[in-house]
Design an enzyme around this catalytic site. Structure first.
Site, PDB file in Angstrom:
ATOM      1  N   ASP A   1      39.203  45.075  34.937  1.00 38.45           N
ATOM      2  CA  ASP A   1      38.217  44.690  35.951  1.00 38.45           C
ATOM      3  C   ASP A   1      38.804  43.690  36.941  1.00 38.45           C
ATOM      4  O   ASP A   1      39.093  42.551  36.570  1.00 38.45           O
ATOM      5  CB  ASP A   1      37.004  44.085  35.248  1.00 38.45           C
ATOM      6  CG  ASP A   1      35.921  43.659  36.216  1.00 38.45           C
ATOM      7  OD1 ASP A   1      35.900  44.166  37.350  1.00 38.45           O
ATOM      8  OD2 ASP A   1      35.099  42.811  35.833  1.00 38.45           O
TER       9      ASP A   1
ATOM     10  N   ASP B   1      36.776  45.691  43.924  1.00 37.13           N
ATOM     11  CA  ASP B   1      36.396  45.476  42.540  1.00 37.13           C
ATOM     12  C   ASP B   1      36.382  46.784  41.765  1.00 37.13           C
ATOM     13  O   ASP B   1      35.498  47.629  41.947  1.00 37.13           O
ATOM     14  CB  ASP B   1      35.014  44.820  42.489  1.00 37.13           C
ATOM     15  CG  ASP B   1      34.589  44.453  41.084  1.00 37.13           C
ATOM     16  OD1 ASP B   1      35.402  44.618  40.151  1.00 37.13           O
ATOM     17  OD2 ASP B   1      33.449  44.006  40.906  1.00 37.13           O
TER      18      ASP B   1
END
Length: 491
Positions: free
Chosen positions: A84, A379
């Site tokens: 992530d 992201d």
């Protein structure tokens, strides 16, 4: 040691609606670090490869989530984790977690593949793997200033994960970090029905809870068994004669495939792959605005049906003539961010005002400005594109979304253009067509569609998987920048 390529495999999973009947994956949180958005991604578990040291598997669950495998401890335990770029901590579920497991869960051996490129997700939740500190000969307790075992807590949209801070050997691909600090999660209710065992943050240490060193920081600094730090990527790698495709640099990249049967999605660690993006493009590197998230400035985000080459960036608000003051008021009630429209054909203005005609903007208006000199983050842990509620609300109104984000599949819709300025001050337009941002899912009887845009009032935009699937994305830590280029159909 050559750069590492981690393969991704797509797994089909039926999304769920907010009303519980079937289809929606936003508004249920697994996202790290308040104040980010509340999203959930449908997941299954991993498929082993014959040589996991050379290639690990990441999995794409309906384009919503990717996982890869790491090993922790000696003897090692394998964990399925989410890589992530929107967070910085590594944590995995601990054997002392009381609310992590679901009764009646299935083991990894019970998963089956429908074919070589699409895996089927069982309706039964996958059993988690747990970290057992006492079973690892290389584990070390991290203490606080009082000498007690240090604790950590990370807040999520609908709950938190918390536990103890520990240090142990972590193997990620062919890299082995001798003393990686991570969290042993003892609270896991937020994640127990999602079949992954933890999250590996790839953002910067400045936003790491309790300042734990991120995994990629340790790799880049050479805190590994190999003991070699990573060099900076050349500023213009495509044209620099010193650049080597088989050399390791302090960067990583995501290739998210549109068709897993044609080409697997991939995570590249230590370099990028020139074959993953268009031959006639060079990477467009955007400097970071801070070493926190992978955050940068966005020149503009514009909604327009026409080719963006016709838009003059110095005068984005157009030169159309409004009919009169009352018309301006009525139109702005429907579409607050709408730019001055072109001359409407007879009866169109009346139709727009009286019938709330949602597709008028794509046919009769100048571009709609959603963002002018705003901030965004890239992201990998976010499924959609997220932005301020006023802007996304106006856009989704034009797209014709219902309360669950669903849209008709066959309507005409505009393009969305993201304009980014590189290190030389040059703008490049990154265009998302309706095929890119309208997400299609096979329902029980028909194909269903939904918008790829989600509201989030966090002070910045998030360019998640919807954007990264269209544009190959290079996270260049050494030079503090993010590079984008149009992704190829295969890589």
């Amino acid at each position: 040691m050559a750069p590492l390529k981690l393969k991704l495999t797509k797994h089909q999973a039926p999304p769920r609606r907010l009303d519980g009947t079937n289809l929606t994956w936003w508004n249920s949180p697994i996202k790290i670090l308040d104040p980010l958005e509340k999203l959930v991604r449908e997941v299954t578990d991993w498929k082993k490869l014959s040589n996991p040291d050379d290639i690990s598997i990441l999995k794409n669950y309906d384009g919503m989530l990717f996982t890869c495998d790491i090993e922790i401890g000696d003897p090692p335990t394998r964990f399925s984790i989410v890589p992530d770029t929107g967070s910085s901590n590594l944590w995995v579920m601990a054997d002392s977690c009381l609310d992590c497991e679901v009764e009646g869960c299935r083991t990894e051996d019970e998963e089956f593949l429908k074919d070589d490129c699409v895996a089927s997700q069982s309706k039964v939740t996958r059993c988690h793997n747990f970290y057992q500190r006492s079973a690892s000969t290389t584990s070390q307790i991290v203490t606080d200033e009082t000498g007690s075992h240090k604790t950590f807590s990370i807040q999520y949209g609908s709950g938190e994960t918390a536990g103890m801070v520990t240090r142990d050997k972590v193997k990620f691909g062919s890299w082995e970090i001798k003393d990686q600090t991570f969290g042993e999660a003892q609270q896991g209710a937020t994640f127990r029905q999602l079949p992954f065992d933890g999250i590996m943050g790839l953002a910067f240490k400045s936003i790491s809870v309790d300042k734990m060193d991120p995994v990629f920081d340790n790799i880049a600094l050479g805190n590994t068994e190999q003991g070699m730090s990573l060099s900076k990527l050349p500023i213009h790698p495509e044209t620099d004669r010193e650049y080597r495709s088989q050399k390791q640099y302090s960067c990583f990249a995501f290739y998210l495939s549109k068709d897993e049967c044609r080409a697997h999605s991939q995570l590249h660690i230590g370099n990028f792959d020139r074959g993953c993006y268009a031959k006639d493009e060079e990477l467009h590197f955007v400097p970071l605005s801070s070493r926190t998230y992978w955050a940068f400035n966005v020149s503009s985000i514009i909604v327009a049906e026409d080719n963006m080459e016709a838009v003059e960036f110095g005068d984005r608000r157009g030169k159309g003539e409004w009919k009169n003051a009352s018309d301006i008021t009525e139109l702005q009630k429907l579409h607050p961010n709408m730019l001055p429209p072109k001359s409407f054909p007879d009866n169109i203005l009346e139709d727009v005002i009286n019938n709330n005609n949602k597709d008028f903007a794509t046919r009769y208006s100048d571009p709609m400005l959603l963002c002018d000199d705003c901030k965004a983050i890239a992201d990998s842990g976010t499924s959609l594109i997220a932005g301020p509620s006023d802007d996304i609300g106006a856009l989704n109104l034009i797209l014709g979304t219902n309360e669950y984000g669903m849209v008709a599949c066959d309507e005409i819709r505009p393009n969305v253009h993201v304009v980014l300025k590189n290190e030389k001050g040059e703008d490049r337009i990154f265009t998302l067509t309706p095929d890119d941002y309208i997400l299609r899912f096979q329902g029980e009887t028909v194909v269903e569609c939904m918008s790829g845009f989600q509201t989030l009032d966090a002070g910045f935009w998030i360019l998640g998987d919807v954007f990264m699937r269209k544009f190959y994305t290079v996270f260049d830590q050494g030079n503090e920048r993010v590079g984008f280029a149009t992704a190829n159909e295969s890589c």
